[in-house]
Design a protein around this motif. Structure first.
Motif: not given
Length: 232
Positions: A75-79, A92-96, A59-64
């Motif tokens: 961001w969640t809707d766009k991702l 997955v969103i990697v955020t500060e 499978g695949t995992i996409v990161y932003e």
């Protein structure tokens, strides 16, 4: 000018975090495929194709990657839309900064959100989920064919020959062990008889000498019969 400088600085920091994220994934999972998202796909930074020990794609995992002062709910809707475009299994969103109500990693609206310091642990858990899911799928696929192959083997001459060989070796070891036991019993019985003969000869010899020497010869307690007298 100050805003433009700050904006440029934030953009540079965001790009640095993107590169650091890709490097972290490549180092942690050297056998997975870590690819930059093709141009024209907005809102994503890289895609991780999970590969198991059998070199199967699981499978695949996409990161932003995001490094801004405020978290945007868009961001969640766009991702999620980008996830559909990339045909990824997990997003997955990697955020500060985290959204309201979150201070650590978690799932929101179908998207996983975590900090950069948490992405290694989160990616490991998500990756294991995909690997386990693939294992279940693989076990279910061709289940009928596997059962048929197993039945064919269990009813084949090869299986019967293997079982026969095992039984023969087991019987051979058992017979050999019993033979060794019988042989050892014979040896022990023979040695015991020899010991008794030696003891009888020594007793007879000592008795003869005792009869000749009389009281002048000390008595050996080991050669005397035990005292069977009783006190009145």
């Amino acid at each position: 000018m100050k805003r433009k400088a700050e904006q440029g600085s934030m953009q540079m920091q965001g790009e640095i975090q993107e590169l650091a994220l890709e490097e972290l994934l490549r180092t942690t999972y050297p056998f997975d495929e870590i690819d930059e998202v093709a141009k024209g796909v907005r809102g994503t930074d890289c895609i991780q194709t999970v590969v198991n020990s059998l070199q199967q794609s699981c499978g695949t995992i996409v990161y932003e990657s995001k490094r801004t002062k405020n978290f945007s709910n868009d961001w969640t809707d766009k991702l999620k839309q980008d996830q559909i475009t990339c045909k990824a299994d997990i997003a997955v969103i990697v955020t500060e900064t985290f959204p309201n109500g979150m201070d650590r990693f978690g799932e929101k609206n179908g998207v996983w959100i975590c900090g950069f310091h948490e992405v290694k642990s989160v990616s490991f858990v998500l990756r294991e989920m995909l690997v386990k899911t693939q294992a279940v799928k693989s076990s279910d696929e061709n289940k009928g064919d596997k059962m048929e192959l197993l039945y064919t083997y269990l009813t084949s001459n090869g299986f019967v020959q293997n079982i026969t060989r095992i039984v023969e070796n087991y019987d051979g070891m058992t017979n050999q062990l019993n033979s060794e036991k019988k042989a050892m019993h014979k040896i022990w019985a023979s040695r015991e008889k020899q010991v008794w003969v030696v003891q009888e000869n020594i007793s007879a010899l000592f008795g003869s000498i005792k009869g000749i020497a009389g009281k002048e010869l000390a008595t050996a307690s080991v050669l005397e019969l035990p005292d069977t007298s009783f006190e009145e």
